[in-house]
Design a protein around this motif. Structure first.
Motif, short mmCIF file in Angstrom:
data_model
loop_
_atom_site.label_atom_id
_atom_site.label_comp_id
_atom_site.label_asym_id
_atom_site.label_seq_id
_atom_site.Cartn_x
_atom_site.Cartn_y
_atom_site.Cartn_z
N ASP A 211 0.83 -1.21 0.00
CA ASP A 211 0.00 0.00 0.00
C ASP A 211 0.87 1.27 0.00
OD1 ASP A 211 -2.71 -0.63 0.09
OD2 ASP A 211 -2.97 0.80 1.77
N PRO A 212 0.44 2.33 -0.71
CA PRO A 212 1.21 3.58 -0.70
C PRO A 212 1.56 4.08 0.70
CG PRO A 212 -0.44 3.69 -2.40
CD PRO A 212 -0.65 2.38 -1.69
N SER A 213 0.65 3.91 1.65
CA SER A 213 0.94 4.41 3.01
C SER A 213 2.09 3.63 3.64
CB SER A 213 -0.31 4.31 3.88
OG SER A 213 -0.71 2.96 4.00
N VAL A 214 2.13 2.33 3.37
CA VAL A 214 3.21 1.49 3.90
C VAL A 214 4.54 1.85 3.21
CG1 VAL A 214 4.04 -0.89 4.16
CG2 VAL A 214 1.60 -0.38 4.38
N LEU A 215 4.45 2.06 1.89
CA LEU A 215 5.64 2.44 1.13
C LEU A 215 6.23 3.74 1.67
CD1 LEU A 215 4.42 1.58 -2.47
CD2 LEU A 215 6.42 0.58 -1.33
N LYS A 216 5.33 4.66 1.97
CA LYS A 216 5.75 5.96 2.47
C LYS A 216 6.53 5.81 3.78
CE LYS A 216 3.96 10.49 3.70
NZ LYS A 216 2.79 11.32 3.88
N LYS A 217 5.96 5.05 4.69
CA LYS A 217 6.63 4.81 5.98
C LYS A 217 7.99 4.18 5.78
CE LYS A 217 2.94 4.09 9.26
NZ LYS A 217 1.94 3.04 9.24
N ARG A 218 8.02 3.21 4.89
CA ARG A 218 9.25 2.45 4.66
C ARG A 218 10.36 3.37 4.11
NH1 ARG A 218 11.37 -2.22 6.01
NH2 ARG A 218 12.54 -3.13 4.31
N ILE A 219 10.00 4.18 3.14
CA ILE A 219 10.99 5.08 2.54
C ILE A 219 11.44 6.13 3.55
CG2 ILE A 219 11.25 6.93 0.82
CD1 ILE A 219 9.60 5.16 -1.12
N ASN A 220 10.49 6.70 4.26
CA ASN A 220 10.85 7.74 5.22
C ASN A 220 11.67 7.22 6.39
OD1 ASN A 220 9.68 9.75 3.73
ND2 ASN A 220 7.71 9.66 4.80
N LYS A 221 11.32 6.04 6.86
CA LYS A 221 12.00 5.51 8.05
C LYS A 221 13.32 4.83 7.72
CE LYS A 221 8.93 4.28 11.85
NZ LYS A 221 8.18 3.12 12.36
N GLU A 222 13.34 4.07 6.64
CA GLU A 222 14.48 3.16 6.43
C GLU A 222 15.62 3.78 5.64
OE1 GLU A 222 14.61 0.27 7.97
OE2 GLU A 222 12.58 0.50 8.76
#
Ligand code: TRP
Length: 331
Positions: A211-222
């Protein structure tokens, strides 16, 4: 027409590295009218490591859905699940009887896998040991001429040619086509979120079907970025953002991002946002198709079943050849 065959490991949902580095080039090759491809999900090999029916099933579906979402033409290619054509297991048994234990014991993959097992000797099952014979059966069963493999599989291909020749010389009859390994050289190197090679074991992957929301978290955090101020000029290669962006958005867009970073006034946050958009929009169609398939496992079973029926026609013929040579009846 060249007959190409590859077995696909089912280790979970393919990530960006798998998709760009291996799956997309393989699909291009399979869709090329000059080739006749047999592609299968090696779920019988998975059993050497996965003893969980639900996980095994799910992994297979996720891999199949990813290949279909990336445009594999299943009219042109024969796409199937290894376990749907159990003839390979029969042939593997025959091959076992022609290959010396002493030679099988030299397999790098077996040594590697057993060296890493935490549970001790009892978890080193016989399937792990004879893995190369099942793989040889996968290949010889379809008269495959070319087998695209990674470097780690080269020795298995040598075993395949070796066992075929041993059977030929012992029985005094040529029954198999001797396959050639094709090493993929120009595989695209996809960096993970930590800048190292993207791989599941490093936990640095980008799962583009998420999901885009999960992708966003992943990119921002990792993805770690330095503390350079917004106005400061930045090195585009200080982290993997720009490199990943290039792989997805293309050279022109990536050059523009690099210029903006070097000029200053463009922050890592902006770059991350651009990367996220590229992932979300760039793979929107693939994501939609992937989830359509995943929501309909029955359709996936049917698709793979059609492939299996086509594969089985070839498998039966070759196996009868072998059975005849060994002194068994025709089926
Ligand atoms: N062993 C291969 C791998 O780990 C997968 C595989 C199974 C395969 N059977 C095959 C590859 C036949 C090529 C041909 O990647």
């Amino acid at each position: 027409m060249a007959r190409i065959l590859t077995g696909i490991q089912a280790t979970g949902t393919p990530h960006l590295g798998n998709l760009l580095g291996a799956i997309r080039p393989a699909i291009e090759q399979a869709n090329d009218p000059a080739n006749e491809s047999f592609l299968f999900i090696a779920d019988m090999h998975s059993l050497t490591q996965i003893k969980d029916a639900e996980a095994l099933r799910k992994n297979t579906y996720a891999v199949a859905a990813a290949w279909l979402a990336f445009g594999l033409d299943t009219e042109r290619s024969v796409f199937y699940r290894q376990s749907d054509v159990p003839e390979a297991a029969e042939l593997a048994w025959y091959l076992n009887c022609f290959f010396p234990v002493s030679r099988l014991a030299l397999a790098h993959s077996f040594k590697d896998k057993t060296a890493n097992l935490k549970e001790g000797a009892s978890s080193v099952n016989t399937g792990l040991f004879t893995y190369p014979m099942l793989m040889s059966a996968d290949i010889l069963l379809y008269d495959a001429e070319f087998v695209p493999v990674g470097k780690d599989q080269m020795q298995h291909l040598e075993f395949t040619r070796d066992v075929a020749k041993r059977l030929h010389s012992t029985m005094g009859q040529e029954v198999f086509v001797l396959p050639e390994a094709v090493t993929q050289e120009s595989v695209m190197l996809v960096p993970g979120l930590d800048g190292e090679k993207m791989s599941k074991s490093r936990n640095n992957t980008l799962n583009i079907f998420e999901d885009p929301s999960v992708l966003k978290k992943r990119i921002n955090k990792e993805i770690e970025t330095d503390a350079t101020g917004l106005e400061d000029p930045k090195d585009p290669n200080a982290n993997p953002i720009h490199q990943l962006y290039r792989l997805i958005a293309g050279d022109a867009a990536a050059e523009q991002m690099a210029d903006q970073l070097r000029a200053g006034g463009y922050g890592w946050g902006h770059a991350k946002k651009a990367l996220l958009e590229a992932v979300v929009d760039g793979f929107a169609d693939e994501r939609a198709v992937f989830h359509q398939w995943m929501a309909n496992p029955q359709a996936l079973d049917e698709e793979l079943g059609r492939g299996a029926a086509r594969a089985e026609t070839v498998a039966r013929e070759v196996l009868n050849r072998v059975r005849g040579t060994l002194g068994y009846g025709q089926r």
